[in-house]
Write a protein that holds these residues in place. Sequence first.
Motif, PDB file in Angstrom:
ATOM      1  N   TRP A  55      46.047  17.199   7.712  1.00  0.00           N
ATOM      2  CA  TRP A  55      45.152  16.965   8.844  1.00  0.00           C
ATOM      3  C   TRP A  55      44.266  18.157   9.190  1.00  0.00           C
ATOM      4  O   TRP A  55      43.922  18.363  10.347  1.00  0.00           O
ATOM      5  N   LEU A  56      43.883  18.911   8.156  1.00  0.00           N
ATOM      6  CA  LEU A  56      42.806  19.885   8.310  1.00  0.00           C
ATOM      7  C   LEU A  56      41.607  19.491   7.453  1.00  0.00           C
ATOM      8  O   LEU A  56      40.784  20.338   7.107  1.00  0.00           O
ATOM      9  N   GLY A  57      41.534  18.218   7.094  1.00  0.00           N
ATOM     10  CA  GLY A  57      40.424  17.740   6.282  1.00  0.00           C
ATOM     11  C   GLY A  57      40.799  17.581   4.820  1.00  0.00           C
ATOM     12  O   GLY A  57      41.917  17.886   4.396  1.00  0.00           O
ATOM     13  N   ASP A  58      39.836  17.097   4.046  1.00  0.00           N
ATOM     14  CA  ASP A  58      40.069  16.829   2.632  1.00  0.00           C
ATOM     15  C   ASP A  58      40.319  18.085   1.815  1.00  0.00           C
ATOM     16  O   ASP A  58      41.032  18.039   0.806  1.00  0.00           O
ATOM     17  N   ASP A  59      39.744  19.189   2.211  1.00  0.00           N
ATOM     18  CA  ASP A  59      39.711  20.352   1.321  1.00  0.00           C
ATOM     19  C   ASP A  59      40.498  21.562   1.826  1.00  0.00           C
ATOM     20  O   ASP A  59      40.421  22.638   1.224  1.00  0.00           O
ATOM     21  N   ALA A  62      43.577  21.257  -2.477  1.00  0.00           N
ATOM     22  CA  ALA A  62      44.224  20.756  -1.269  1.00  0.00           C
ATOM     23  C   ALA A  62      44.783  19.364  -1.524  1.00  0.00           C
ATOM     24  O   ALA A  62      44.103  18.507  -2.100  1.00  0.00           O
ATOM     25  N   HIS A  63      46.023  19.156  -1.125  1.00  0.00           N
ATOM     26  CA  HIS A  63      46.693  17.850  -1.152  1.00  0.00           C
ATOM     27  C   HIS A  63      47.035  17.340  -2.552  1.00  0.00           C
ATOM     28  O   HIS A  63      47.363  16.168  -2.707  1.00  0.00           O
ATOM     29  N   VAL A  64      46.992  18.196  -3.568  1.00  0.00           N
ATOM     30  CA  VAL A  64      47.385  17.730  -4.907  1.00  0.00           C
ATOM     31  C   VAL A  64      48.900  17.539  -4.999  1.00  0.00           C
ATOM     32  O   VAL A  64      49.401  16.896  -5.914  1.00  0.00           O
ATOM     33  N   ALA A  65      49.635  18.108  -4.060  1.00  0.00           N
ATOM     34  CA  ALA A  65      51.089  17.927  -3.936  1.00  0.00           C
ATOM     35  C   ALA A  65      51.860  18.400  -5.162  1.00  0.00           C
ATOM     36  O   ALA A  65      52.432  17.610  -5.900  1.00  0.00           O
ATOM     37  N   PRO A  66      51.909  19.718  -5.412  1.00  0.00           N
ATOM     38  CA  PRO A  66      52.706  20.222  -6.527  1.00  0.00           C
ATOM     39  C   PRO A  66      54.187  20.030  -6.245  1.00  0.00           C
ATOM     40  O   PRO A  66      54.680  20.405  -5.180  1.00  0.00           O
ATOM     41  N   LEU A  67      54.901  19.457  -7.194  1.00  0.00           N
ATOM     42  CA  LEU A  67      56.339  19.260  -7.043  1.00  0.00           C
ATOM     43  C   LEU A  67      57.056  20.091  -8.096  1.00  0.00           C
ATOM     44  O   LEU A  67      57.175  21.286  -7.976  1.00  0.00           O
ATOM     45  N   GLY A  68      57.528  19.475  -9.177  1.00  0.00           N
ATOM     46  CA  GLY A  68      58.276  20.220 -10.177  1.00  0.00           C
ATOM     47  C   GLY A  68      57.417  21.231 -10.917  1.00  0.00           C
ATOM     48  O   GLY A  68      56.259  20.972 -11.238  1.00  0.00           O
ATOM     49  N   SER A  95      40.493  11.302   1.294  1.00  0.00           N
ATOM     50  CA  SER A  95      39.534  10.205   1.165  1.00  0.00           C
ATOM     51  C   SER A  95      39.260   9.873  -0.300  1.00  0.00           C
ATOM     52  O   SER A  95      39.052   8.713  -0.650  1.00  0.00           O
ATOM     53  N   GLU A  96      39.263  10.899  -1.165  1.00  0.00           N
ATOM     54  CA  GLU A  96      39.186  10.695  -2.609  1.00  0.00           C
ATOM     55  C   GLU A  96      40.441  11.304  -3.225  1.00  0.00           C
ATOM     56  O   GLU A  96      40.679  12.497  -3.086  1.00  0.00           O
ATOM     57  N   PRO A  97      41.257  10.502  -3.911  1.00  0.00           N
ATOM     58  CA  PRO A  97      42.533  11.015  -4.442  1.00  0.00           C
ATOM     59  C   PRO A  97      42.328  12.160  -5.421  1.00  0.00           C
ATOM     60  O   PRO A  97      41.352  12.192  -6.188  1.00  0.00           O
ATOM     61  N   VAL A  98      43.264  13.115  -5.401  1.00  0.00           N
ATOM     62  CA  VAL A  98      43.265  14.230  -6.351  1.00  0.00           C
ATOM     63  C   VAL A  98      44.699  14.470  -6.804  1.00  0.00           C
ATOM     64  O   VAL A  98      45.656  14.024  -6.177  1.00  0.00           O
ATOM     65  N   GLY A  99      44.838  15.198  -7.885  1.00  0.00           N
ATOM     66  CA  GLY A  99      46.160  15.474  -8.442  1.00  0.00           C
ATOM     67  C   GLY A  99      46.500  14.451  -9.496  1.00  0.00           C
ATOM     68  O   GLY A  99      45.695  14.154 -10.375  1.00  0.00           O
ATOM     69  N   TYR A 100      47.747  13.946  -9.464  1.00  0.00           N
ATOM     70  CA  TYR A 100      48.205  12.937 -10.423  1.00  0.00           C
ATOM     71  C   TYR A 100      48.044  13.440 -11.861  1.00  0.00           C
ATOM     72  O   TYR A 100      47.520  12.747 -12.731  1.00  0.00           O
TER      73      TYR A 100
END
Length: 361
Positions: free
Chosen positions: A208-212, A261-267, A295-300
Motif C-alpha cells: 500500500w505504498l503504490g505499484d513501485d 516492488a511486490h515480486v514477493a521473493p520466497l525461496g 495493477s500490473e502483475p510482476v514476478g512469477y
Amino acid sequence: MKLIVLVFLFLLSGWQQIAGASAAITLPNGFQITVALEGVPDARSLALGDQKTLFISTRRAGKLYAARDEKGDGKFSRPVLLAEGLRMPNGIAFHEGALYVAENHRITRFDGIEGRLHNPPAPVEIAKLPTERHHGWRYIAFGPDGLLYVSIGAPCNICNEPGYGTIIRMRPDGKGRELFAEGVRNSVGFDWAPGTGDLWFSDNGRDWLGDDLPPDEINRAESPRLHFGYPYCHAGYLADPEFGMLRPCEDFTPPALTLGAHVAPLGIRFYTGKQFPAKYQGQLFVAEHGSWNRSEPVGYRIGLARIESGEVKSYEPFATGWLGTGGAVSGRPVDLLEMPDGSLLVSDDHAGLIYRITYNP
C-alpha cells in the motif's frame, strides 16, 4: 465404451495441461525443465531426507507429503500423505533422520520418518510459536552451526510489535532460543553462502505504498543481531510514512540486493552442484512468487543473482513464462531444492507441481 472414451479424454487433457506447464517456461540455452511430481495442491517448501525422500509442505491445504524417485529418472512416485489438518505447515527441514515441521503456532519433529512413510510416528512438539496468522506461515532451515533457524513474520502490513519481524534460532530440541536478526518483515526463504557461511534471506516489503514502492529485498547477515530496518526503513533508503520519523535509515543494515516492488521473493538457494556450468556455481537463485495487489502483475519467475566476494554484481531472469500475456498466471514458484545430481527442484503452489531443472547441452 463412451464412458471409457470420456475418461481417456479427461486424463489426456490433464496430461496436456501438465506438459504445457513446463513447455511454456523459458530458460538459458542448455537448460531443460520437466514436471517431476504432480498432484500436490498448494506445494510449498521442499526438504530432502537421507534416503532421498522428497518432503513437501503446504500452507492453505494444511497437509504434508512425501515422494520418492523410485527409478532414479527424476520422476517422483505418487505423493504419500503424511499428515493433514495442520495449521499452515509451511516450513520443513530434515535433520539427523527427523523431519521438522513449522506450523503457525509450533514446531514439531517426526522421528525416523523415512522408514515409516505409510505409518508416520506421532509428532513431538519441540517449540511453541506466536499464534497470529498474518505472516504466520513460518520458514525453517538448519544452519551450518547445527541450529534451527525460524522466521517470525510481522503480524500486520506495517506495525512495531516486539518479538515479531525476526529470525530466531534454537537447538534441535527447541531449547536455547535466541534472536538472530530483526527488522525483517516477512522472510520465507534463506540459505547460507558457501565458503563464508553468511545467512542470506528473502524479505517481502510492505504493501500500500503504490505499484513501485518499496522494493522487495535479499539480505545478508554476516553476524547475529543485525537490524534490517522494518518497520522504520525499507530497502535501505525509504523511510516509512508512519514509523520513519522514529529512526533514520542510516541506523540499519542495507539489503544486499533490492528487487522489484511486490515480486514477493520466497525461496532462495545457493547452487553448489556441478551439473550446471561453472558460471552458475556458487550463485544465488531466487523464486519470485509474484505480486497479488499490483495493477500490473510482476514476478512469477526465478531470478539469478551473480555474486563476487559476498557482493551482488548483477541480477537477471533465469526461468520465465509463468506470467503470460494479459497477466495470465500459470504458476507461482515458491521453493528451490538442489538434488544430489545437481538438478534443481522448484515447487509451484498455484499449479500443484514440482518442476525439475537440468542442464544438458
